[in-house]
Design a protein around this motif. Sequence first.
Motif, PDB file in Angstrom:
ATOM      1  N   ALA A  81       0.729   6.053  -4.188  1.00 48.30           N
ATOM      2  CA  ALA A  81      -0.569   5.397  -4.388  1.00 48.30           C
ATOM      3  C   ALA A  81      -0.402   3.877  -4.408  1.00 48.30           C
ATOM      4  O   ALA A  81      -1.207   3.142  -3.814  1.00 48.30           O
ATOM      5  CB  ALA A  81      -1.201   5.885  -5.685  1.00 48.30           C
ATOM      6  N   ALA A  82       0.684   3.431  -5.042  1.00 48.92           N
ATOM      7  CA  ALA A  82       0.941   1.990  -5.118  1.00 48.92           C
ATOM      8  C   ALA A  82       1.208   1.426  -3.719  1.00 48.92           C
ATOM      9  O   ALA A  82       0.772   0.305  -3.395  1.00 48.92           O
ATOM     10  CB  ALA A  82       2.124   1.731  -6.044  1.00 48.92           C
ATOM     11  N   LEU A  83       1.918   2.181  -2.904  1.00 42.78           N
ATOM     12  CA  LEU A  83       2.198   1.738  -1.527  1.00 42.78           C
ATOM     13  C   LEU A  83       0.906   1.536  -0.743  1.00 42.78           C
ATOM     14  O   LEU A  83       0.766   0.572   0.009  1.00 42.78           O
ATOM     15  CB  LEU A  83       3.065   2.782  -0.801  1.00 42.78           C
ATOM     16  N   VAL A  84      -0.022   2.471  -0.955  1.00 42.63           N
ATOM     17  CA  VAL A  84      -1.315   2.370  -0.270  1.00 42.63           C
ATOM     18  C   VAL A  84      -2.041   1.111  -0.728  1.00 42.63           C
ATOM     19  O   VAL A  84      -2.558   0.336   0.087  1.00 42.63           O
ATOM     20  CB  VAL A  84      -2.180   3.626  -0.540  1.00 42.63           C
ATOM     21  N   LEU A  85      -2.032   0.891  -2.022  1.00 49.10           N
ATOM     22  CA  LEU A  85      -2.728  -0.290  -2.557  1.00 49.10           C
ATOM     23  C   LEU A  85      -2.096  -1.579  -2.036  1.00 49.10           C
ATOM     24  O   LEU A  85      -2.779  -2.547  -1.723  1.00 49.10           O
ATOM     25  CB  LEU A  85      -2.695  -0.273  -4.089  1.00 49.10           C
ATOM     26  N   LYS A  86      -0.775  -1.534  -1.913  1.00 50.52           N
ATOM     27  CA  LYS A  86      -0.075  -2.716  -1.409  1.00 50.52           C
ATOM     28  C   LYS A  86      -0.483  -2.988   0.042  1.00 50.52           C
ATOM     29  O   LYS A  86      -0.732  -4.131   0.427  1.00 50.52           O
ATOM     30  CB  LYS A  86       1.436  -2.480  -1.516  1.00 50.52           C
ATOM     31  N   ALA A  87      -0.555  -1.887   0.805  1.00 50.47           N
ATOM     32  CA  ALA A  87      -0.932  -2.039   2.222  1.00 50.47           C
ATOM     33  C   ALA A  87      -2.358  -2.566   2.361  1.00 50.47           C
ATOM     34  O   ALA A  87      -2.683  -3.255   3.318  1.00 50.47           O
ATOM     35  CB  ALA A  87      -0.806  -0.702   2.926  1.00 50.47           C
ATOM     36  N   LEU A  88      -3.190  -2.255   1.381  1.00 54.30           N
ATOM     37  CA  LEU A  88      -4.583  -2.709   1.435  1.00 54.30           C
ATOM     38  C   LEU A  88      -4.729  -4.189   1.079  1.00 54.30           C
ATOM     39  O   LEU A  88      -5.758  -4.798   1.334  1.00 54.30           O
ATOM     40  CB  LEU A  88      -5.437  -1.882   0.468  1.00 54.30           C
ATOM     41  N   ASP A  89      -3.658  -4.715   0.472  1.00 50.64           N
ATOM     42  CA  ASP A  89      -3.651  -6.126   0.113  1.00 50.64           C
ATOM     43  C   ASP A  89      -4.822  -6.484  -0.815  1.00 50.64           C
ATOM     44  O   ASP A  89      -5.569  -7.428  -0.567  1.00 50.64           O
ATOM     45  CB  ASP A  89      -3.704  -6.987   1.396  1.00 50.64           C
ATOM     46  N   ILE A  93      -6.387  -7.534  -9.907  1.00 50.19           N
ATOM     47  CA  ILE A  93      -7.437  -6.952 -10.777  1.00 50.19           C
ATOM     48  C   ILE A  93      -7.957  -5.647 -10.158  1.00 50.19           C
ATOM     49  O   ILE A  93      -8.092  -4.630 -10.830  1.00 50.19           O
ATOM     50  CB  ILE A  93      -8.592  -7.962 -11.000  1.00 50.19           C
ATOM     51  N   GLU A  94      -8.227  -5.709  -8.849  1.00 49.88           N
ATOM     52  CA  GLU A  94      -8.736  -4.517  -8.160  1.00 49.88           C
ATOM     53  C   GLU A  94      -7.726  -3.367  -8.234  1.00 49.88           C
ATOM     54  O   GLU A  94      -8.083  -2.221  -8.477  1.00 49.88           O
ATOM     55  CB  GLU A  94      -9.023  -4.839  -6.685  1.00 49.88           C
ATOM     56  N   GLN A  95      -6.431  -3.754  -8.046  1.00 50.01           N
ATOM     57  CA  GLN A  95      -5.382  -2.720  -8.110  1.00 50.01           C
ATOM     58  C   GLN A  95      -5.334  -2.070  -9.482  1.00 50.01           C
ATOM     59  O   GLN A  95      -5.276  -0.846  -9.608  1.00 50.01           O
ATOM     60  CB  GLN A  95      -4.022  -3.334  -7.789  1.00 50.01           C
ATOM     61  N   ASN A  96      -5.363  -2.888 -10.519  1.00 52.25           N
ATOM     62  CA  ASN A  96      -5.291  -2.365 -11.887  1.00 52.25           C
ATOM     63  C   ASN A  96      -6.485  -1.477 -12.213  1.00 52.25           C
ATOM     64  O   ASN A  96      -6.345  -0.436 -12.845  1.00 52.25           O
ATOM     65  CB  ASN A  96      -5.199  -3.513 -12.901  1.00 52.25           C
ATOM     66  N   GLN A  97      -7.656  -1.920 -11.713  1.00 48.42           N
ATOM     67  CA  GLN A  97      -8.872  -1.118 -11.946  1.00 48.42           C
ATOM     68  C   GLN A  97      -8.718   0.273 -11.324  1.00 48.42           C
ATOM     69  O   GLN A  97      -9.041   1.286 -11.939  1.00 48.42           O
ATOM     70  CB  GLN A  97     -10.092  -1.819 -11.332  1.00 48.42           C
ATOM     71  N   LEU A  98      -8.225   0.272 -10.099  1.00 52.06           N
ATOM     72  CA  LEU A  98      -8.058   1.556  -9.400  1.00 52.06           C
ATOM     73  C   LEU A  98      -7.044   2.458 -10.087  1.00 52.06           C
ATOM     74  O   LEU A  98      -7.257   3.647 -10.260  1.00 52.06           O
ATOM     75  CB  LEU A  98      -7.613   1.322  -7.945  1.00 52.06           C
ATOM     76  N   ILE A  99      -5.936   1.850 -10.491  1.00 57.52           N
ATOM     77  CA  ILE A  99      -4.888   2.638 -11.162  1.00 57.52           C
ATOM     78  C   ILE A  99      -5.443   3.248 -12.453  1.00 57.52           C
ATOM     79  O   ILE A  99      -5.223   4.424 -12.758  1.00 57.52           O
ATOM     80  CB  ILE A  99      -3.638   1.762 -11.468  1.00 57.52           C
ATOM     81  N   ASN A 104      -7.427   7.918 -15.579  1.00 58.49           N
ATOM     82  CA  ASN A 104      -8.500   8.577 -16.335  1.00 58.49           C
ATOM     83  C   ASN A 104      -8.973   9.841 -15.640  1.00 58.49           C
ATOM     84  O   ASN A 104      -9.140  10.880 -16.257  1.00 58.49           O
ATOM     85  CB  ASN A 104      -9.688   7.615 -16.503  1.00 58.49           C
ATOM     86  N   GLU A 105      -9.193   9.728 -14.320  1.00 55.34           N
ATOM     87  CA  GLU A 105      -9.743  10.852 -13.568  1.00 55.34           C
ATOM     88  C   GLU A 105      -8.770  12.030 -13.540  1.00 55.34           C
ATOM     89  O   GLU A 105      -9.150  13.182 -13.750  1.00 55.34           O
ATOM     90  CB  GLU A 105     -10.093  10.401 -12.146  1.00 55.34           C
ATOM     91  N   VAL A 106      -7.504  11.712 -13.287  1.00 51.08           N
ATOM     92  CA  VAL A 106      -6.514  12.791 -13.203  1.00 51.08           C
ATOM     93  C   VAL A 106      -6.377  13.499 -14.545  1.00 51.08           C
ATOM     94  O   VAL A 106      -6.408  14.722 -14.625  1.00 51.08           O
ATOM     95  CB  VAL A 106      -5.145  12.243 -12.725  1.00 51.08           C
TER      96      VAL A 106
END
Lengths: 123, 661
Positions: A81-89, A93-99, A104-106
Amino acid sequence: MVVLISLILSIFPFVLIIFPLIRKYSVSEFIPQDESSLFSDLERRWDSAIEGLRSTELERMVGNLHDQDYDWLKNIHIYEAALVLKALDLSEIEQNQLIDEVRNEVFRSVLITQDKLYLKAKE
Amino acid sequence: MVEIGQISLITSFIVVTYTSIIGFAGGILNGRDLAQSARWGFYSIPILLIVATITLIYSFVTNDFSVKYVAENSNLAMPSAYAWVAFYSGNEGSLLYIAAAFSIMSSLSVLILNKKLPYTAPYALGVMSLVLMFFIAVLLFLANPLEQLPIVPDDGKGINPLLIHFGMFIHPPFQMLGLISVAIPFSVCIATLLSGRGSRDEWVDQGRLWGMISWLLLTIGLILGGWWAYTILGWGGYWAWDPVENSALMPWLAMTAFVHSIMVQKRRGLFRMWNMILIITAFTMAQLGMFINRGGPVPSVHSFAESTMGWVFLGVMAVTLFLSIIIFVFRFDTLKSRGVLESPISREAVFLSQNALFLLIAFVTLWGTIFPIFSETFDETTMTIGQPFFNKVNGPLMLLLIFLMGIGPLLPWRKASLASVLKMLTFPLILSALIILVCLILGLTKIWAIFGFFTCGIALGGILQEWFRGTKSRVKRGDKIILSFIRLINSNRPRYGGYIVHVSIIMLAMGITASSFYDVQKDVVMTVGESHSIGNYTFKYLGVSEEIFPDRVEETAKFELWSKGEFIEYLYPYRAFYPEFRLSATRGAIHSNLLRDFYLVPSDFKEDGQAIFRVLINPMVSWMWISGPILIFGTILSLSVRRSKKIKLPIANNLFVSRSS
């Protein structure tokens, strides 16, 4: 009657075929997203990582996973998941929000709110 | 009326030729207008083929014997309700059914593909159009069901008497649709290769969806076929490894491998090439099935749709396979897996082993089926391979498959430690040991049967264990037991739907194992008033009555059936002779319960009042028929999408939306 029905049957498909060729497309018409675009690929990988996390939690809940295997699998999926976020650049803040959202969801989806692990994670 | 059908067929051929060319053109040129034109044209084909179908059925209902096909497959004595069965009982009608059903299903798939895979869909439409074009061409030029006779007969020849059975309303439609529906995931796969898009797993969701639908149809067709054979053919069995049965089983095996293997690609990005190979194999085997069914050179008891055009199907199969291999090789470099198989103790590793076994069974079956052709070619004598070969070779392989089916879903993706494996296998092993103990107490000592029940026990134990633990953890939160269980199933429908399918397969395997190893068969000669006993059952022959119908003479015997001194019911097995077909058909009388079937079938009624009957006691056969609805439920559940909260990725500014832009 037979001639009329036969005529309708013969003409109707050709109307369907010709219509898209003669109508004018507006410039603002919706262009679908390419299923092979980098974003679509990252979306699939993201969904796969999230699904992996959910599945890992479920396996643990039903007792199929040893603690060691659970930790290893969870880290693998979080890494993906982190790799995907990195690729999205994205911004940090956005990354932390998503994580956070993922965590929470999982945890919510597998209903392990009483699990010690969850309480630990919350602390 | 028939003329309307003919016009529909001709128009559909012109339209499908157009859509096959313009579909590919739309894909290659990325022309939205072209793709849309092809798509809309494609949507009109089901309407045209349904009109052709209605005209043929109308001819059956109105006994229009000017239509050659109607005159050959019905008569005045045939009940009108069987017009539907008569419609596909012969070669020409069954081809029209296949074309019409495939056009509906493929139109639906194009509708969905256009939304989910907009840039691959035109190619898929092109491939599906080619498949449909072949069938419509055969209908128009080689086997036209609407062909008219120059002289109209007063009555028709009649429908094959063996087809006058309720099961015929559903078994052949499912079986034929199942075989042709393999063309849809095949089209998606070939379209992906043609458009050069295989490297990002774009097609996986749609491949899985249509693969599962196709698999479900094939499975229903197979189970219904077994049920029909058991209840109407009067030989007391349900599977004879007949070439036509085998030809339906082979694509099913390949599709079963595919629906598991595609999950690995979805979750791990592995097996990209393998999945393409599987779907190409499945479609080739489905085509082979059609070749065998339509006048292939292998002798079979299924001769309803036999014709001389089998070789046309074989030719198309060869061309399709050749082109598929060329396309596959051409796009080989786009199909490298994203990751690697990390451990032999993982779900994907078990899926791979299962895949290998499925294909091994499929190829053993293929070899056994086509062996007569080789023996005739090289030895000039036709040697057929019978049940013992298939049972001895495929039986143990299938048991191994069930064992893997049991442990596969319990393993996590990627890897598991030995400690995890031992932890999850403890309960299934205990359950299996208990099952063996019960078998031994009941006096069941046949080693293969015990191994069969053992593997079923492992598979069942794994599922029950997970359901129990999952439910328990929810009960701890305060939910009621049943609600907890339903919520558990609902929480992961693909997974637990798959488990329900596995339960049905276990039931099927239990039924097959019990009825194969512990069936009892006896031929008895009886006179009126005489009683015989087999096992717990006592049956008394009360007499025979003869009744003459317009198309047949029926001799029906009457029996009293008793069990442990208690009257159960009257049984009415019968024999019928159809002079028009010079065919005798027997219909067994069956008393069925969950433990066993009492099956009675008349072999001969002698003039001196004596009659010969075959009596069979088949254990647990009803489990197989009960498994069907459970399997359908499980598959539909696993396909149903639960709208759960999805964590959406924001579209980053640095990424292009379209590959082409």
